[in-house]
Write an enzyme that holds these catalytic residues in place. Sequence first.
Site, short mmCIF file in Angstrom:
data_model
loop_
_atom_site.label_atom_id
_atom_site.label_comp_id
_atom_site.label_asym_id
_atom_site.label_seq_id
_atom_site.Cartn_x
_atom_site.Cartn_y
_atom_site.Cartn_z
N LEU A 36 0.82 -1.22 0.00
CA LEU A 36 0.00 0.00 0.00
C LEU A 36 0.85 1.27 0.00
N PHE A 82 2.85 -8.19 -9.86
CA PHE A 82 2.61 -6.85 -10.39
C PHE A 82 3.39 -5.79 -9.61
N THR A 135 7.03 -4.58 -18.87
CA THR A 135 6.62 -3.45 -19.70
C THR A 135 7.36 -3.43 -21.04
N ASP A 136 6.77 -2.74 -22.01
CA ASP A 136 7.47 -2.56 -23.30
C ASP A 136 8.61 -1.54 -23.20
N GLU A 137 8.65 -0.78 -22.08
CA GLU A 137 9.69 0.27 -21.97
C GLU A 137 11.09 -0.32 -21.91
N TYR A 161 13.12 3.96 -14.38
CA TYR A 161 12.03 2.96 -14.28
C TYR A 161 12.26 1.82 -15.25
N SER A 164 15.07 -0.40 -14.27
CA SER A 164 14.77 -1.28 -13.12
C SER A 164 13.89 -2.45 -13.56
N LYS A 165 12.97 -2.21 -14.49
CA LYS A 165 12.13 -3.31 -14.99
C LYS A 165 12.96 -4.25 -15.86
N ASN A 190 1.26 0.62 -22.87
CA ASN A 190 0.57 1.52 -21.93
C ASN A 190 -0.87 1.11 -21.67
N TYR A 218 3.75 17.20 -22.72
CA TYR A 218 5.21 17.33 -22.74
C TYR A 218 5.72 17.53 -24.18
N ASP A 290 9.73 19.28 -21.99
CA ASP A 290 9.68 17.83 -22.18
C ASP A 290 10.23 17.06 -20.96
P1 NAD Z 1 0.73 0.89 -9.75
O1 NAD Z 1 1.83 1.85 -9.43
O2 NAD Z 1 -0.64 1.41 -9.99
O3 NAD Z 1 0.61 -0.20 -8.58
C1 NAD Z 1 1.71 -0.80 -7.98
C2 NAD Z 1 1.23 -1.58 -6.77
O4 NAD Z 1 2.37 -2.23 -6.18
C3 NAD Z 1 0.60 -0.70 -5.68
O5 NAD Z 1 -0.56 -1.31 -5.17
C4 NAD Z 1 1.69 -0.63 -4.61
O6 NAD Z 1 1.17 -0.44 -3.31
C5 NAD Z 1 2.35 -1.99 -4.77
N1 NAD Z 1 3.74 -1.99 -4.30
C6 NAD Z 1 4.72 -1.10 -4.64
N2 NAD Z 1 5.86 -1.42 -3.99
C7 NAD Z 1 5.60 -2.55 -3.26
C8 NAD Z 1 6.38 -3.37 -2.40
N3 NAD Z 1 7.68 -3.09 -2.16
N4 NAD Z 1 5.80 -4.44 -1.83
C9 NAD Z 1 4.49 -4.73 -2.07
N5 NAD Z 1 3.69 -3.98 -2.85
C10 NAD Z 1 4.25 -2.91 -3.45
O7 NAD Z 1 1.26 0.06 -10.98
P2 NAD Z 1 0.47 -0.46 -12.27
O8 NAD Z 1 0.38 0.61 -13.26
O9 NAD Z 1 -0.75 -1.17 -11.81
O10 NAD Z 1 1.54 -1.53 -12.81
C11 NAD Z 1 1.55 -2.87 -12.31
C12 NAD Z 1 2.67 -3.64 -12.98
O11 NAD Z 1 2.48 -3.64 -14.39
C13 NAD Z 1 4.05 -3.03 -12.76
O12 NAD Z 1 4.97 -4.07 -12.58
C14 NAD Z 1 4.34 -2.26 -14.04
O13 NAD Z 1 5.71 -2.19 -14.29
C15 NAD Z 1 3.62 -3.13 -15.06
N6 NAD Z 1 3.13 -2.44 -16.27
C16 NAD Z 1 2.38 -1.30 -16.16
C17 NAD Z 1 1.88 -0.70 -17.31
C18 NAD Z 1 1.02 0.55 -17.25
O14 NAD Z 1 0.72 1.14 -18.30
N7 NAD Z 1 0.59 1.00 -16.07
C19 NAD Z 1 2.15 -1.26 -18.57
C20 NAD Z 1 2.94 -2.42 -18.64
C21 NAD Z 1 3.41 -3.01 -17.47
O1 DAU Z 2 4.65 1.50 -21.85
C1 DAU Z 2 4.26 0.95 -20.63
C2 DAU Z 2 4.48 1.96 -19.54
O2 DAU Z 2 3.49 2.97 -19.71
C3 DAU Z 2 4.40 1.37 -18.14
O3 DAU Z 2 5.44 0.44 -17.98
C4 DAU Z 2 4.51 2.46 -17.08
O4 DAU Z 2 4.32 1.89 -15.79
C5 DAU Z 2 3.42 3.48 -17.34
O5 DAU Z 2 3.54 4.54 -16.43
C6 DAU Z 2 3.51 4.00 -18.77
O6 DAU Z 2 4.69 4.84 -18.97
P1 DAU Z 2 4.62 6.21 -19.80
O7 DAU Z 2 5.72 7.07 -19.37
O8 DAU Z 2 4.47 5.94 -21.25
O9 DAU Z 2 3.18 6.75 -19.26
P2 DAU Z 2 2.67 8.19 -18.79
O10 DAU Z 2 1.20 8.08 -18.62
O11 DAU Z 2 3.47 8.75 -17.67
O12 DAU Z 2 2.96 9.08 -20.09
C7 DAU Z 2 2.38 8.74 -21.34
C8 DAU Z 2 2.89 9.75 -22.35
O13 DAU Z 2 2.32 11.03 -22.04
C9 DAU Z 2 4.39 9.95 -22.32
O14 DAU Z 2 4.85 10.17 -23.64
C10 DAU Z 2 4.58 11.22 -21.48
C11 DAU Z 2 3.33 12.02 -21.79
N1 DAU Z 2 2.84 12.89 -20.69
C12 DAU Z 2 2.66 12.34 -19.46
C13 DAU Z 2 2.22 13.11 -18.41
C14 DAU Z 2 2.05 12.52 -17.02
C15 DAU Z 2 2.53 14.21 -20.94
O15 DAU Z 2 2.66 14.69 -22.09
N2 DAU Z 2 2.08 14.97 -19.91
C16 DAU Z 2 1.93 14.50 -18.63
O16 DAU Z 2 1.55 15.27 -17.73
#
Ligand code: NAD
Ligand code: DAU
Length: 358
Positions: A36, A82, A135-137, A161, A164-165, A190, A218, A290
């Site tokens: 949490l 996750f 992630t695709d990143e 980020y 680290s992934k 995303n 950005y 940016d």
């Molecule tokens: P999020 O940040 O919304 O949620 C992360 C969750 O992990 C939270 O509930 C947090 O409390 C928990 N957490 C963080 N550190 C922890 C720890 N040390 N121990 C236990 N729990 C912990 O993340 P999300 O967007 O739901 O992403 C989930 C997973 O999917 C991540 O591994 C992320 O890299 C991956 N992912 C996300 C996206 C995206 O677009 N959001 C896309 C591809 C992959």
């Molecule tokens: O591609 C998968 C990833 O997508 C996940 O692994 C990450 O956890 C998730 O956060 C996401 O990363 P991005 O950096 O692509 O997502 P974000 O929503 O932060 O930004 C999406 C795009 O929008 C990126 O090009 C940056 C831009 N952006 C973002 C924010 C927050 C803006 O232009 N303005 C903003 O305020």
Amino acid sequence: MNDSILVTGGAGFIGSNFVLQWLAHESAPLINLDSLTYAGNLANLASISEGPRYRFVHGDINDRALVAGLFRRHQPAAMVHFAAESHVDRSILGPEEFIRTNVHGTFSLLEEAKAYWKALPECDQQRFRFLHVSTDEVYGSLGEHDPAFSETTAYAPNSPYAASKAASDHLVRAWHHTYELPTLTTNCSNNYGPFQFPEKLIPLMIHNALAGKTLPVYGDGQNVRDWMYVEDHCSAIRCVLSNGRPGETYNIGGRSERRNLEVVRSICAVLDELRPAAHSYADLITFVPDRPGHDRRYAIDSSRVERELGWHPQVSFEDGIRRTVAWYLDHQDWVAAITSGSYRDWIATQYANRGGAA
Ligand code: NAD
Ligand code: DAU
């Protein structure tokens, strides 16, 4: 071993959508381990929290004694991992927590999963799976005409980020290769949809628009992301968990590339229709400095999971964005509850050198 699964990070955005989908579609019990952080929210799971097949455990994935005890007590058939620090902008301002959770945390889970798995009878060893959600990143950035990322694209992470992934993916690969732990890795593009914390592009824009604040895009707004409705990602994970081949990685994408500016304009168009205001919400769009090291384009080639496992996304971007805007309009109490206190501090810090745009 029984049929239950141990999920980490199930109170976050994708995790909570996964927990809800799992309990609606599968019969096996689920244990959710989550520390949490600011991104974890038990309100997402209020509708199932009292159910007999669900158990929440408040704890850190780096607490190895806790994780070992959960394996011993619940004897799960799988772990779905996750838990992570997930926001690129936060990783730029403070990378350390990303290393602790994403790298060391994944290492801790792999070690405890390995100890548990090794002690299982052979038939159970063959059934057990460790699914790592990535992630695709990790693949870096594409040029405008480059082919989409496939499972064989070389890793080239650019942000703390992403690095680290990528490190966690390599650990998972090594634990399979060296110790034969039956791992699966998914690399997804995303996500967007219900319960996403309003620090990420889509919910931030909806939140700001409704508050009459500027919409901070950005750079030139031409960066491309490949958008996936979160329910599709969750169904892909369930599919890979049941049918994926141990040691393999699967790219998950929505074949939905959009430029950021296009995404923000789509949100404004839906808001103009569902919550009309005196002026179009698009008038609030503001270009701001940016993101450092901002990746230009992501695109996922998901043909392997489609061809080998028969999974396909079901929700188009147009449908998904409409559902998402409608969800946020209907859940303003959820947004209000999480956008107090520390959220305001984050927004003030992150956008301070961007003209205070948000
Ligand atoms: P999020 O940040 O919304 O949620 C992360 C969750 O992990 C939270 O509930 C947090 O409390 C928990 N957490 C963080 N550190 C922890 C720890 N040390 N121990 C236990 N729990 C912990 O993340 P999300 O967007 O739901 O992403 C989930 C997973 O999917 C991540 O591994 C992320 O890299 C991956 N992912 C996300 C996206 C995206 O677009 N959001 C896309 C591809 C992959
Ligand atoms: O591609 C998968 C990833 O997508 C996940 O692994 C990450 O956890 C998730 O956060 C996401 O990363 P991005 O950096 O692509 O997502 P974000 O929503 O932060 O930004 C999406 C795009 O929008 C990126 O090009 C940056 C831009 N952006 C973002 C924010 C927050 C803006 O232009 N303005 C903003 O305020």
